[in-house]
Enzyme design. Structure first.
Site, PDB file in Angstrom:
ATOM      1  N   THR A 248      13.095  15.151  50.818  1.00 60.26           N
ATOM      2  CA  THR A 248      13.557  15.528  49.478  1.00 60.26           C
ATOM      3  C   THR A 248      12.375  15.501  48.498  1.00 60.26           C
ATOM      4  OG1 THR A 248      14.160  13.229  49.038  1.00 60.26           O
ATOM      5  CG2 THR A 248      15.947  14.694  49.745  1.00 60.26           C
TER       6      THR A 248
ATOM      7  N   ARG B 148       8.639  17.302  48.694  1.00 62.53           N
ATOM      8  CA  ARG B 148       8.215  18.690  48.539  1.00 62.53           C
ATOM      9  C   ARG B 148       8.016  19.295  49.914  1.00 62.53           C
ATOM     10  NH1 ARG B 148      10.031  18.910  44.178  1.00 62.53           N
ATOM     11  NH2 ARG B 148       9.009  19.345  42.203  1.00 62.53           N
TER      12      ARG B 148
ATOM     13  N   ASP C  67      15.714  19.362  52.043  1.00 64.46           N
ATOM     14  CA  ASP C  67      16.163  19.905  50.754  1.00 64.46           C
ATOM     15  C   ASP C  67      15.056  20.716  50.090  1.00 64.46           C
ATOM     16  OD1 ASP C  67      17.971  20.126  48.477  1.00 64.46           O
ATOM     17  OD2 ASP C  67      16.645  18.716  47.437  1.00 64.46           O
TER      18      ASP C  67
ATOM     19  N   GLU D 268       9.458  28.203  48.830  1.00 65.12           N
ATOM     20  CA  GLU D 268      10.859  28.388  48.392  1.00 65.12           C
ATOM     21  C   GLU D 268      10.982  29.639  47.527  1.00 65.12           C
ATOM     22  OE1 GLU D 268      12.219  24.875  46.360  1.00 65.12           O
ATOM     23  OE2 GLU D 268      11.722  23.605  48.048  1.00 65.12           O
TER      24      GLU D 268
ATOM     25  N   HIS E 136      17.286  22.893  47.715  1.00 66.97           N
ATOM     26  CA  HIS E 136      16.581  22.143  46.661  1.00 66.97           C
ATOM     27  C   HIS E 136      17.548  21.685  45.553  1.00 66.97           C
ATOM     28  CE1 HIS E 136      12.386  21.549  44.649  1.00 66.97           C
ATOM     29  NE2 HIS E 136      13.246  20.628  44.245  1.00 66.97           N
TER      30      HIS E 136
ATOM     31  N   SER F 219      18.241  16.956  42.447  1.00 67.25           N
ATOM     32  CA  SER F 219      18.621  16.457  41.115  1.00 67.25           C
ATOM     33  C   SER F 219      19.774  17.256  40.522  1.00 67.25           C
ATOM     34  CB  SER F 219      17.408  16.505  40.179  1.00 67.25           C
ATOM     35  OG  SER F 219      16.945  17.842  40.040  1.00 67.25           O
TER      36      SER F 219
END
Ligand code: DGY
Length: 313
Positions: free
Chosen positions: A233, A235, A259, A264, A282, A285
């Site tokens: 989670t 990078r 994630d 990306e 991703h 949060s």
């Protein structure tokens, strides 16, 4: 004037509009620096996010009136900090407020990967559930296992506290050892081999950037115990995708929960073919509460940077 590159939560947008004149680009796809540059007339502050790349060329092309760039993220590796400092542009980010949400997602991925949750749901939705049998879809226990955390910062430590609730033994690897009060009983390993060779789960919670690029490579994966589970989670850049994919194929890494990805949103296509990879877009949060808190913190950062600038005039 505050320029906002992306669509942001209503409550944050309402506060931004109450405090500033806003220009809202509402970008959805890949970041478009040319569109940004053609919309900067009168702009003193920019609110961007982690997929908006502010490299040196873009920062050097910003008008002198731009005093602060705030990013809707704790990560700042998408911004050339040296170029911004050279131009006297302040940078604001959103630490702390996303710690628990991101740690929750890491825990969720550990559980999902170990218990084969993605596979199970896919089977069920495809009408392929044969019914209960003693050997159907066997995963691995998580409780009482050894969790290794690479990057024992705020998020890593929050994950460690959550994992204590599962009676896990916590190991970690950082460039430097934490003071005992922050370790909270976690076991520090200076060497990669000691760290990786003694854990059942590896969670990557380090930041991106040059210091961690490609850290989880073939050599370090080989140090993991056969059957280890990897969660990321932090990078995508921390992982050498070809090496992790090969290990997931061979079963040396039993499962992964990811994630974040290199490049990306165009993740390595081979991940999509692997039943033992749980893949999330991703969303570490991405909760209502946390994204509101991040937005408010970014606005606080903009206000204090602009105040500092006015005071210095
Ligand atoms: C962060 O805050 O850095 C997260 O990855 C979301 O952008």
């Amino acid at each position: 004037m505050l320029l906002i590159t992306r669509i942001i939560p209503d409550a944050v947008l309402a506060r931004a509009r109450a405090e500033y004149q806003t220009r809202e680009l509402r970008h959805t796809g890949p970041f478009d620096p040319a569109r940004l540059l053609s919309n900067l007339d009168g702009v003193t502050a920019i609110l961007c996010n982690a997929s908006d790349r502010f490299d040196a060329a873009l920062i050097n092309a910003l008008p002198a009136a731009v005093k602060v760039i705030a990013t809707y993220s704790v990560g700042v590796e998408h911004i050339d900090l040296d170029a911004a400092a050279a131009r006297g542009i302040a940078i604001a980010n959103t630490p702390d407020v996303l710690t628990d949400a991101t740690a929750e997602l890491a825990l969720m991925l550990m559980l999902m990967a170990a218990r084969r949750a993605g596979e199970g749901e896919r089977l069920l939705r495809a009408g392929q559930w044969p019914g209960l049998t003693p050997t159907f879809l066997l995963g691995r226990d998580v409780h009482a296992k050894r969790l290794g955390i690479f990057g024992m910062g705020r998020i890593g430590r929050a994950l460690a506290r959550m994992a204590h609730g599962l009676n896990m033994e916590i190991h970690y690897h950082n460039r430097t050892r934490l003071p005992a009060v922050l370790e909270e009983g976690a076991i520090y390993h200076e060497s990669d081999a000691d760290f990786l060779g003694g854990i059942d789960f590896l969670s990557l919670n380090a930041p991106g950037g040059a210091g961690t690029k490609g850290w989880l490579n073939a050599a370090r994966i080989a140090m993991l115990r056969p059957g280890a589970i990897v969660v990321n989670t932090g990078r995508g850049s921390i992982v050498d995708d070809d090496a992790l994919i090969a290990a997931l194929r061979s079963g040396h890494v039993a499962a992964a929960g990811l994630d974040v990805f290199n490049n990306e949103p165009a993740l390595h296509p081979d991940y999509l073919t692997l039943e033992n990879a749980v893949l999330m877009p991703h969303i570490g949060s991405a909760t209502v509460e946390t994204r509101n808190a991040m937005g408010f913190l970014a606005l606080d950062g903009i206000a204090s940077a602009l105040q500092r600038f006015d005071k210095d005039q």
